[in-house]
Design an enzyme around this catalytic site. Structure first.
Site, PDB file in Angstrom:
ATOM      1  N   ARG A  12       0.840  -1.207   0.000  1.00 34.70           N
ATOM      2  CA  ARG A  12       0.000   0.000   0.000  1.00 34.70           C
ATOM      3  C   ARG A  12       0.866   1.245   0.000  1.00 34.70           C
ATOM      4  NH1 ARG A  12      -3.765   0.224   4.876  1.00 34.70           N
ATOM      5  NH2 ARG A  12      -1.865  -0.329   5.989  1.00 34.70           N
ATOM      6  N   GLY A  13       0.248   2.381  -0.284  1.00 42.61           N
ATOM      7  CA  GLY A  13       0.889   3.676  -0.128  1.00 42.61           C
ATOM      8  C   GLY A  13       2.182   3.831  -0.890  1.00 42.61           C
ATOM      9  N   ILE A  14       3.188   4.376  -0.224  1.00 46.72           N
ATOM     10  CA  ILE A  14       4.483   4.614  -0.859  1.00 46.72           C
ATOM     11  C   ILE A  14       5.100   3.307  -1.328  1.00 46.72           C
ATOM     12  CG2 ILE A  14       6.856   5.357  -0.396  1.00 46.72           C
ATOM     13  CD1 ILE A  14       5.652   7.510   1.482  1.00 46.72           C
ATOM     14  N   ASN A  89      10.732   0.384   3.670  1.00 46.75           N
ATOM     15  CA  ASN A  89       9.568   1.268   3.678  1.00 46.75           C
ATOM     16  C   ASN A  89       8.532   0.868   4.727  1.00 46.75           C
ATOM     17  OD1 ASN A  89       7.461   3.167   2.373  1.00 46.75           O
ATOM     18  ND2 ASN A  89       6.501   1.146   2.227  1.00 46.75           N
ATOM     19  N   GLY A  91       6.224   0.437   7.674  1.00 48.67           N
ATOM     20  CA  GLY A  91       6.074   1.312   8.823  1.00 48.67           C
ATOM     21  C   GLY A  91       4.632   1.426   9.271  1.00 48.67           C
ATOM     22  N   ILE A  92       4.475   1.760  10.529  1.00 49.42           N
ATOM     23  CA  ILE A  92       3.159   2.049  11.083  1.00 49.42           C
ATOM     24  C   ILE A  92       3.248   3.394  11.789  1.00 49.42           C
ATOM     25  CG2 ILE A  92       2.406  -0.337  11.321  1.00 49.42           C
ATOM     26  CD1 ILE A  92       3.261  -0.229  14.257  1.00 49.42           C
ATOM     27  N   TYR A 154       6.595   7.641  16.946  1.00 48.20           N
ATOM     28  CA  TYR A 154       6.834   7.619  15.493  1.00 48.20           C
ATOM     29  C   TYR A 154       8.026   8.498  15.135  1.00 48.20           C
ATOM     30  CZ  TYR A 154       5.728   8.218  10.502  1.00 48.20           C
ATOM     31  OH  TYR A 154       5.776   8.253   9.123  1.00 48.20           O
ATOM     32  N   GLY A 185       7.090  14.367   3.485  1.00 46.76           N
ATOM     33  CA  GLY A 185       6.209  15.231   4.258  1.00 46.76           C
ATOM     34  C   GLY A 185       4.825  14.621   4.328  1.00 46.76           C
ATOM     35  N   ILE A 187       1.978  13.014   2.840  1.00 46.00           N
ATOM     36  CA  ILE A 187       1.735  12.273   1.604  1.00 46.00           C
ATOM     37  C   ILE A 187       0.334  11.671   1.652  1.00 46.00           C
ATOM     38  CG2 ILE A 187       2.586  10.470   0.066  1.00 46.00           C
ATOM     39  CD1 ILE A 187       4.534  12.820   0.519  1.00 46.00           C
TER      40      ILE A 187
END
Length: 246
Positions: A12-14, A89, A91-92, A154, A185, A187
């Site tokens: 997902r995401g990036i 990449n 991450g939570i 985080y 930043g 996203i």
């Protein structure tokens, strides 16, 4: 030389954008996922459709489990051959007052966001050192640079990635391995799901370029840093945040 990449947290995401960007750049791609099998299958199908002549592999692995990460690296290497690129990449995130943060909150966030990068780097480095070539890319955050209120755990984990990357760049540079950190930043990913439209508009207004960033923009930067032509860039923090942090 055939280029291969392992991306942690690629469903997902990036991470998903990075899988597709590296596929379009001609790489064979392995990526890990943990809790969203349908999303992983979708990304895998999209990558295969975009580059049918290349090889792709989705591997289930908890980034916070050293054995699972080591096994994923081994499986990726067996399937694709030696790895030239690692993108950490996975991450939570969590928004919570520091005084409300539990031991379990802290340990889980550190395990996934910081320990996971340590496990992945440690697992790929012997192969990269042997081939005298490698590109390691760590996805941090602008909060790792400046700190974020109500995101102390985080921020601490993402700051740890910056320290890890800078030190590792010095240690592995003589082996032909570069290590760089991308600090996104705001996203537009699933991590923004809890924000209201008003919150999103306010964040966009606070950003000098006047909008949120996209996962694809971060992915293009990762592909650039992974390129052999980027070999004189190492130990750097690339702040990709629309000018929010300068």
């Amino acid at each position: 030389m055939k280029q291969t990449v392992l991306i942690t947290g690629g469903s997902r995401g990036i991470g998903a954008a990075a899988v597709l960007a590296f596929a379009q750049a001609g790489y064979d791609v392995a990526f890990t996922w943990n809790t969203h099998p349908d999303a992983a299958e979708t990304v895998l199908a999209q990558a295969r459709a975009a580059a049918p002549a290349q090889s792709f592999l989705a591997l289930r692995a908890d980034a916070g489990d050293s054995q699972q990460v080591a096994e994923a690296v081994q499986q990726a290497t067996q399937a694709l051959g030696p790895l030239q690129v690692l993108v950490c990449n996975a991450g939570i995130a969590q928004q919570k007052l520091f005084t409300d943060t539990t031991d379990e909150d802290w340990r889980r966030l550190m395990a996934v966001d910081l320990d996971g990068a340590f496990y992945a780097c440690r697992a790929v480095l012997p192969g990269m050192i042997h081939q005298k070539y490698g590109r390691i890319l760590l996805v941090s955050s602008m909060w790792g640079q400046t700190g974020g209120s109500c995101e102390v755990a985080y921020s601490a984990a993402k700051a740890g990635l910056i320290g890890l990357g800078k030190a590792l760049a010095k240690e592995e540079g003589p082996s032909g391995i570069t290590v760089n950190i991308v600090a996104p930043g705001v996203i537009d990913t699933d991590m923004m799901a809890g924000f209201t439209d008003e919150d999103r508009a306010a964040l966009a207004e606070d950003t000098p370029v006047g909008r949120l960033g996209t996962p694809q923009e971060i992915a293009h930067t990762l592909v650039f840093l992974a390129d052999p032509a980027s070999g004189y860039i190492t130990g750097q923090v690339i702040g990709q945040n629309g000018g929010l942090v300068i």
